[in-house]
Design a protein around this motif. Structure first.
Motif, PDB file in Angstrom:
ATOM      1  N   LEU A  55       1.024  -0.968   0.248  1.00  0.00           N
ATOM      2  CA  LEU A  55       0.355  -0.393  -0.270  1.00  0.00           C
ATOM      3  C   LEU A  55       1.267   1.505  -0.463  1.00  0.00           C
ATOM      4  O   LEU A  55       0.480   2.365  -0.536  1.00  0.00           O
ATOM      5  N   VAL A  57      -4.026  -9.981  -0.479  1.00  0.00           N
ATOM      6  CA  VAL A  57      -4.414  -8.990   0.376  1.00  0.00           C
ATOM      7  C   VAL A  57      -2.934  -8.244   0.146  1.00  0.00           C
ATOM      8  O   VAL A  57      -3.232  -6.993   0.253  1.00  0.00           O
ATOM      9  N   GLY A  58      -2.195  -9.045  -0.801  1.00  0.00           N
ATOM     10  CA  GLY A  58      -1.000  -8.187  -1.439  1.00  0.00           C
ATOM     11  C   GLY A  58      -1.096  -7.788  -2.542  1.00  0.00           C
ATOM     12  O   GLY A  58      -1.085  -6.305  -3.151  1.00  0.00           O
ATOM     13  N   GLY A  94      -3.833   1.902  -1.962  1.00  0.00           N
ATOM     14  CA  GLY A  94      -3.830   2.247  -1.728  1.00  0.00           C
ATOM     15  C   GLY A  94      -4.003   3.898  -2.524  1.00  0.00           C
ATOM     16  O   GLY A  94      -3.908   5.275  -1.994  1.00  0.00           O
ATOM     17  N   GLY A 110      -3.312  -4.450  -2.485  1.00  0.00           N
ATOM     18  CA  GLY A 110      -2.663  -2.953  -1.865  1.00  0.00           C
ATOM     19  C   GLY A 110      -2.220  -2.387  -2.262  1.00  0.00           C
ATOM     20  O   GLY A 110      -2.502  -1.119  -2.036  1.00  0.00           O
ATOM     21  N   ASN A 139      -0.498   3.819   9.016  1.00  0.00           N
ATOM     22  CA  ASN A 139       0.376   3.043   8.721  1.00  0.00           C
ATOM     23  C   ASN A 139       0.736   1.745  10.846  1.00  0.00           C
ATOM     24  O   ASN A 139       0.894   0.567  11.075  1.00  0.00           O
TER      25      ASN A 139
END
Length: 451
Positions: A4, A123-124, A131, A127, A151
């Motif tokens: 992200l 999930v990755g 973002g 991201g 974060n």
């Protein structure tokens, strides 16, 4: 969180630039500082993670990432922001291989491993798109600084789960670190990432760009030679030379070359041509983020065991290629742009990206000794970063050149048409890269099956 932060600052950058008085020539360092530290130090981060123990390295990386984010959010001048972004990149270079290594060690084989990698990839991969969404929402309704502060709660949430993760034993000794390999790999990767970053504004024939790219390639060539004779290499060459792993690396590089340019074009097109606000432009990309998650967590799982991994990877690249092909047909006055063009394109590219990463992440970490998990995970993340940096620079350069040529022929009044023409030209190249990658992976998999 790590992925992200590659894109979230892009949306917030204009606001940060105004608040901190950053010049146009220096603003790119908010993005470049992170990319250089992250991409350049990944291989070293993988080795450090093994030496510390991946669970401990994961916790250290989370704390460091959160502290660097606080520093960046509280920055009162450009230098502090750039330093904080570089510190985030350093921590990400430790955090990313540690996270993947923990997954490898926790799920060694079987259907459960495939399911775990599907969740991880979903999930990755989502991201990057998320973002842009989060960056637009936070910048418009809160403050650009929250693009960094966000974060802190994410890192805190992850830290709560660390005690539940199986403790692993440290492997390797930093006192025996392959120092020549570490220096050569770091310098070579930094030179390549910086060269790609400078290629878009300066041109690929600029002396500085040529020196950076040529120097980076030379340093990495020397790195390979050093690793071939080192008793304790930073990256044992058998890891990338493994056929299944090498095929996974190639496929991920091809996908990232195309997808990061795709995200940038969608962001610019929706805002500059369609007139969307940053929030609306970001929310548009939710279609891609959801499709990516579905591809990784549903499609890849349903096809696991039914299709050979090579065919599944080849089909994923082809799906993304078809998504690019849809957008090459865009025109300035295209009707029903969102439904007819943007939605099919984002669905096809999202499904392809998610499905590929679920399979490729698994294949990139097969048949590894526990001591090799860190460096193999780092190599996989390095391939991603190199693909993203190269693809963004390459496709942006192509788009800019095609737009300039169009305007030279049609005059400055055709700015929107020229912009769309530039995007379409670059997306044709992305389509060719993905289609060629799909064919290559399919042929390699067929040859392996015959042998």
């Amino acid at each position: 969180m790590v992925v992200l932060d590659v894109t979230i600052v892009n949306i917030a950058l204009p606001s940060a630039q105004g608040a901190l008085g950053i010049s146009d020539t220096d603003r790119h360092w908010a993005v470049t500082a992170y990319a250089l530290a992250f991409g350049g130090l990944l291989l070293v981060g993988g080795r450090v993670s093994s030496a510390l123990g991946h669970r401990r390295a994961f916790a250290v990386g989370l704390v460091g990432f959160a502290l660097a984010s606080v520093l960046g959010g509280a920055a009162d001048d450009a230098a502090v922001l750039f330093a904080a972004r570089a510190a985030q990149g350093v921590c990400a270079a430790l955090l990313a291989p540690a996270a993947l290594s923990l997954l490898v060690l926790t799920f060694p084989d079987g259907a459960e491993r495939a399911r775990a990698f599907g969740v991880f990839a979903g999930v990755g991969a989502g991201g990057a798109a998320l973002g842009l969404v989060a960056g637009g929402l936070l910048t418009e309704y809160a403050d650009w600084r929250w693009c960094l502060y966000i974060n802190v709660p994410m890192a805190a949430l992850a830290l709560l789960g660390v005690p539940l993760v199986r403790r692993d034993r440290p492997s390797g000794d930093l006192r025996r670190l392959d120092v020549p390999g570490a220096l050569l790999s770091t310098a070579g990767l930094v030179a390549l990432v910086y060269g790609f970053t400078e290629a878009e504004p300066r041109g690929w024939d600029d002396p500085r760009v040529l020196a950076l790219l040529g120097g980076g390639a030379l340093l990495l060539g020397l790195f390979v030679r050093v690793e071939a004779v080192s008793r304790q290499p930073l990256l044992p060459l058998r890891i990338p030379a493994h056929r299944a792993r090498g095929t996974a690396f190639v496929s991920v590089f091809v996908m990232y070359v195309s997808m990061f340019g795709f995200y940038l074009f969608l962001s610019y097109y929706t805002q500059t041509v369609l007139g969307y606000s940053p929030v609306k432009a970001g929310l548009t990309l939710l279609v891609n983020a959801v499709s990516t998650t579905v591809g990784a967590m549903v499609v890849a799982q349903r096809l696991h065991g039914r299709l050979a991994p090579g065919r599944l990877i080849g089909g994923s690249l082809l799906s993304a290629a078809l998504g690019m092909l849809v957008l090459t047909q865009l025109e300035v006055d295209s009707a029903q742009v969102f439904l007819v063009f943007l939605t099919p394109s984002m669905v096809l590219t999202g499904l392809g990206l998610g499905c590929l990463l679920a399979v490729a992440t698994n294949r990139a970490t097969v048949e590894l000794a526990p001591a090799e998990a860190g460096v193999a995970s780092a190599a996989y993340n390095t391939v991603q970063q190199m693909g993203a940096a190269f693809g963004t620079a390459l496709l942006n350069s192509i788009a800019t050149g095609a737009t300039a040529t169009y305007l030279a022929e049609h005059g400055p009044g055709a700015l929107k048409a020229g912009t769309v023409h530039g995007y379409a030209t670059a997306l044709w190249v992305a389509f060719g890269i993905l289609a060629g990658g799909s064919l290559l992976v399919t042929l390699l998999s067929r040859d392996r099956a015959r042998s």
